[in-house]
Write a protein that holds these residues in place. Sequence first.
Motif, PDB file in Angstrom:
ATOM      1  N   VAL A   1       0.871  -1.173   0.000  1.00  0.00           N
ATOM      2  CA  VAL A   1       0.000   0.000   0.000  1.00  0.00           C
ATOM      3  C   VAL A   1       0.906   1.220   0.000  1.00  0.00           C
ATOM      4  O   VAL A   1       1.777   1.361   0.859  1.00  0.00           O
ATOM      5  CB  VAL A   1      -0.915   0.022   1.253  1.00  0.00           C
ATOM      6  CG1 VAL A   1      -1.766   1.283   1.263  1.00  0.00           C
ATOM      7  CG2 VAL A   1      -1.776  -1.226   1.310  1.00  0.00           C
ATOM      8  N   GLY A   2       0.732   2.086  -0.985  1.00  0.00           N
ATOM      9  CA  GLY A   2       1.560   3.289  -1.024  1.00  0.00           C
ATOM     10  C   GLY A   2       1.402   4.049  -2.319  1.00  0.00           C
ATOM     11  O   GLY A   2       0.780   3.580  -3.280  1.00  0.00           O
ATOM     12  N   ARG A   3       1.969   5.224  -2.338  1.00  0.00           N
ATOM     13  CA  ARG A   3       1.957   6.083  -3.516  1.00  0.00           C
ATOM     14  C   ARG A   3       2.763   5.404  -4.637  1.00  0.00           C
ATOM     15  O   ARG A   3       3.847   4.881  -4.407  1.00  0.00           O
ATOM     16  CB  ARG A   3       2.597   7.429  -3.143  1.00  0.00           C
ATOM     17  CG  ARG A   3       2.546   8.482  -4.194  1.00  0.00           C
ATOM     18  CD  ARG A   3       3.176   9.785  -3.691  1.00  0.00           C
ATOM     19  NE  ARG A   3       4.626   9.691  -3.701  1.00  0.00           N
ATOM     20  CZ  ARG A   3       5.395   9.709  -2.612  1.00  0.00           C
ATOM     21  NH1 ARG A   3       4.868   9.817  -1.417  1.00  0.00           N
ATOM     22  NH2 ARG A   3       6.698   9.637  -2.706  1.00  0.00           N
ATOM     23  N   LEU A   4       2.229   5.402  -5.840  1.00  0.00           N
ATOM     24  CA  LEU A   4       2.899   4.778  -6.975  1.00  0.00           C
ATOM     25  C   LEU A   4       3.843   5.793  -7.598  1.00  0.00           C
ATOM     26  O   LEU A   4       3.533   6.456  -8.582  1.00  0.00           O
ATOM     27  CB  LEU A   4       1.867   4.266  -7.986  1.00  0.00           C
ATOM     28  CG  LEU A   4       0.805   3.312  -7.422  1.00  0.00           C
ATOM     29  CD1 LEU A   4      -0.174   2.896  -8.505  1.00  0.00           C
ATOM     30  CD2 LEU A   4       1.438   2.106  -6.765  1.00  0.00           C
ATOM     31  N   ASP A   5       5.033   5.890  -6.984  1.00  0.00           N
ATOM     32  CA  ASP A   5       6.004   6.905  -7.369  1.00  0.00           C
ATOM     33  C   ASP A   5       7.413   6.337  -7.203  1.00  0.00           C
ATOM     34  O   ASP A   5       7.620   5.360  -6.482  1.00  0.00           O
ATOM     35  CB  ASP A   5       5.812   8.149  -6.494  1.00  0.00           C
ATOM     36  CG  ASP A   5       6.326   9.416  -7.142  1.00  0.00           C
ATOM     37  OD1 ASP A   5       6.902   9.360  -8.247  1.00  0.00           O
ATOM     38  OD2 ASP A   5       6.165  10.484  -6.524  1.00  0.00           O
TER      39      ASP A   5
ATOM     40  N   LYS B   1       9.180   4.749  -4.037  1.00  0.00           N
ATOM     41  CA  LYS B   1       8.609   3.513  -3.491  1.00  0.00           C
ATOM     42  C   LYS B   1       9.138   2.276  -4.220  1.00  0.00           C
ATOM     43  O   LYS B   1       8.957   1.159  -3.753  1.00  0.00           O
ATOM     44  CB  LYS B   1       7.076   3.558  -3.570  1.00  0.00           C
ATOM     45  CG  LYS B   1       6.463   4.772  -2.897  1.00  0.00           C
ATOM     46  CD  LYS B   1       6.830   4.846  -1.438  1.00  0.00           C
ATOM     47  CE  LYS B   1       6.159   6.055  -0.792  1.00  0.00           C
ATOM     48  NZ  LYS B   1       6.560   6.255   0.582  1.00  0.00           N
ATOM     49  N   ASN B   2       9.771   2.466  -5.372  1.00  0.00           N
ATOM     50  CA  ASN B   2      10.495   1.426  -6.113  1.00  0.00           C
ATOM     51  C   ASN B   2       9.630   0.224  -6.488  1.00  0.00           C
ATOM     52  O   ASN B   2      10.005  -0.931  -6.262  1.00  0.00           O
ATOM     53  CB  ASN B   2      11.732   0.987  -5.329  1.00  0.00           C
ATOM     54  CG  ASN B   2      12.825   0.498  -6.258  1.00  0.00           C
ATOM     55  OD1 ASN B   2      12.637   0.405  -7.462  1.00  0.00           O
ATOM     56  ND2 ASN B   2      13.959   0.173  -5.684  1.00  0.00           N
ATOM     57  N   HIS B   3       8.503   0.470  -7.112  1.00  0.00           N
ATOM     58  CA  HIS B   3       7.602  -0.612  -7.524  1.00  0.00           C
ATOM     59  C   HIS B   3       8.206  -1.493  -8.606  1.00  0.00           C
ATOM     60  O   HIS B   3       7.873  -2.679  -8.691  1.00  0.00           O
ATOM     61  CB  HIS B   3       6.271  -0.034  -8.003  1.00  0.00           C
ATOM     62  CG  HIS B   3       5.494   0.588  -6.912  1.00  0.00           C
ATOM     63  ND1 HIS B   3       5.660   1.901  -6.552  1.00  0.00           N
ATOM     64  CD2 HIS B   3       4.579   0.070  -6.069  1.00  0.00           C
ATOM     65  CE1 HIS B   3       4.857   2.174  -5.545  1.00  0.00           C
ATOM     66  NE2 HIS B   3       4.200   1.089  -5.226  1.00  0.00           N
ATOM     67  N   MET B   4       9.062  -0.937  -9.444  1.00  0.00           N
ATOM     68  CA  MET B   4       9.685  -1.752 -10.496  1.00  0.00           C
ATOM     69  C   MET B   4      10.498  -2.887  -9.868  1.00  0.00           C
ATOM     70  O   MET B   4      10.450  -4.028 -10.321  1.00  0.00           O
ATOM     71  CB  MET B   4      10.557  -0.898 -11.414  1.00  0.00           C
ATOM     72  CG  MET B   4       9.786   0.155 -12.157  1.00  0.00           C
ATOM     73  SD  MET B   4       8.417  -0.576 -13.085  1.00  0.00           S
ATOM     74  CE  MET B   4       7.540   0.856 -13.552  1.00  0.00           C
TER      75      MET B   4
ATOM     76  N   LEU C   1       3.305   6.909 -11.537  1.00  0.00           N
ATOM     77  CA  LEU C   1       3.797   5.725 -12.244  1.00  0.00           C
ATOM     78  C   LEU C   1       2.740   4.644 -12.443  1.00  0.00           C
ATOM     79  O   LEU C   1       3.069   3.533 -12.867  1.00  0.00           O
ATOM     80  CB  LEU C   1       4.998   5.144 -11.493  1.00  0.00           C
ATOM     81  CG  LEU C   1       6.237   6.030 -11.421  1.00  0.00           C
ATOM     82  CD1 LEU C   1       7.347   5.335 -10.669  1.00  0.00           C
ATOM     83  CD2 LEU C   1       6.697   6.421 -12.809  1.00  0.00           C
ATOM     84  N   GLU C   2       1.498   4.941 -12.175  1.00  0.00           N
ATOM     85  CA  GLU C   2       0.449   3.924 -12.245  1.00  0.00           C
ATOM     86  C   GLU C   2       0.417   3.226 -13.607  1.00  0.00           C
ATOM     87  O   GLU C   2       0.406   1.994 -13.684  1.00  0.00           O
ATOM     88  CB  GLU C   2      -0.910   4.546 -11.926  1.00  0.00           C
ATOM     89  CG  GLU C   2      -2.016   3.525 -11.801  1.00  0.00           C
ATOM     90  CD  GLU C   2      -3.293   4.113 -11.226  1.00  0.00           C
ATOM     91  OE1 GLU C   2      -4.326   3.447 -11.352  1.00  0.00           O
ATOM     92  OE2 GLU C   2      -3.266   5.227 -10.656  1.00  0.00           O
ATOM     93  N   ASP C   3       0.428   3.993 -14.696  1.00  0.00           N
ATOM     94  CA  ASP C   3       0.372   3.390 -16.030  1.00  0.00           C
ATOM     95  C   ASP C   3       1.631   2.584 -16.342  1.00  0.00           C
ATOM     96  O   ASP C   3       1.552   1.501 -16.921  1.00  0.00           O
ATOM     97  CB  ASP C   3       0.151   4.466 -17.096  1.00  0.00           C
ATOM     98  CG  ASP C   3      -1.235   5.100 -17.003  1.00  0.00           C
ATOM     99  OD1 ASP C   3      -2.155   4.451 -16.467  1.00  0.00           O
ATOM    100  OD2 ASP C   3      -1.391   6.260 -17.448  1.00  0.00           O
ATOM    101  N   VAL C   4       2.778   3.093 -15.956  1.00  0.00           N
ATOM    102  CA  VAL C   4       4.047   2.390 -16.189  1.00  0.00           C
ATOM    103  C   VAL C   4       4.060   1.065 -15.436  1.00  0.00           C
ATOM    104  O   VAL C   4       4.497   0.033 -15.973  1.00  0.00           O
ATOM    105  CB  VAL C   4       5.241   3.279 -15.753  1.00  0.00           C
ATOM    106  CG1 VAL C   4       6.559   2.537 -15.868  1.00  0.00           C
ATOM    107  CG2 VAL C   4       5.270   4.558 -16.580  1.00  0.00           C
ATOM    108  N   ILE C   5       3.569   1.075 -14.224  1.00  0.00           N
ATOM    109  CA  ILE C   5       3.516  -0.153 -13.402  1.00  0.00           C
ATOM    110  C   ILE C   5       2.561  -1.161 -14.035  1.00  0.00           C
ATOM    111  O   ILE C   5       2.888  -2.344 -14.147  1.00  0.00           O
ATOM    112  CB  ILE C   5       3.121   0.192 -11.951  1.00  0.00           C
ATOM    113  CG1 ILE C   5       4.250   0.969 -11.280  1.00  0.00           C
ATOM    114  CG2 ILE C   5       2.769  -1.074 -11.167  1.00  0.00           C
ATOM    115  CD1 ILE C   5       3.867   1.630  -9.967  1.00  0.00           C
TER     116      ILE C   5
ATOM    117  N   ILE D   1       3.385  -4.955 -15.412  1.00  0.00           N
ATOM    118  CA  ILE D   1       2.635  -6.138 -14.935  1.00  0.00           C
ATOM    119  C   ILE D   1       2.176  -6.960 -16.139  1.00  0.00           C
ATOM    120  O   ILE D   1       2.285  -8.184 -16.139  1.00  0.00           O
ATOM    121  CB  ILE D   1       1.450  -5.708 -14.055  1.00  0.00           C
ATOM    122  CG1 ILE D   1       1.970  -5.154 -12.727  1.00  0.00           C
ATOM    123  CG2 ILE D   1       0.494  -6.870 -13.828  1.00  0.00           C
ATOM    124  CD1 ILE D   1       0.913  -4.478 -11.870  1.00  0.00           C
ATOM    125  N   VAL D   2       1.698  -6.309 -17.173  1.00  0.00           N
ATOM    126  CA  VAL D   2       1.239  -7.012 -18.367  1.00  0.00           C
ATOM    127  C   VAL D   2       2.415  -7.755 -19.025  1.00  0.00           C
ATOM    128  O   VAL D   2       2.257  -8.896 -19.457  1.00  0.00           O
ATOM    129  CB  VAL D   2       0.574  -6.023 -19.378  1.00  0.00           C
ATOM    130  CG1 VAL D   2       0.335  -6.675 -20.722  1.00  0.00           C
ATOM    131  CG2 VAL D   2      -0.714  -5.474 -18.801  1.00  0.00           C
TER     132      VAL D   2
END
Length: 176
Positions: free
Chosen positions: A129-133, A136-139, A165-169, A173-174
């Motif tokens: 749970v967190g800001r998609l930025d 936060k290192n979602h990649m 970064l929502e669209d990039v994430i 995922i795809v």
Amino acid sequence: QELMSTFRNNKIDAVHAHTYFDSVYVVFAAAIQGVCVRIVHSHTALAHTEKRLHKKIKWAVGRFFLKFLATDRLACSHEAGTALFGDRTSYTVLPNGIDLGKFRYDLKSRERIRKELAIPTEVQVLGHVGRLDTPKNHMYLLDIFDAYRKHEPSARLICVGSGMLEDVIKEKIVRL
């Protein structure tokens, strides 16, 4: 110039800056225009991971000026305080105000949510749970989860949040 104009044309008693090292610009403009209370708030220890020389120099200069320009220094943790203000500068740790009791394990909630999301009981679920930025290192999280799924193919990752970064994430995922 816009900051200077805002401070000059309005009666502002205090400024609370959350923009990491760029806070130096905010508190500098506030100091020049006579704002008496200039609070800088550090939320991350990101500086310790930076490798680029020009960023390290910018941050060292910013840290130096923040010592003189900020009237109050806050940090969400000691690591965040040290990253922005340095070891010898005084700051106050003000932890994020989250009632952890709301997030305690609850079997009924677990069963209800798994049913809503059609996730079988035996499937492992990891969550974020967190800001998609960028900070936060979602990649990296997605790379780690991709490797984890090689050992636990039915595992699911649930990310809750929104951000730049929502669209990039979603695209990554795809691809995974």
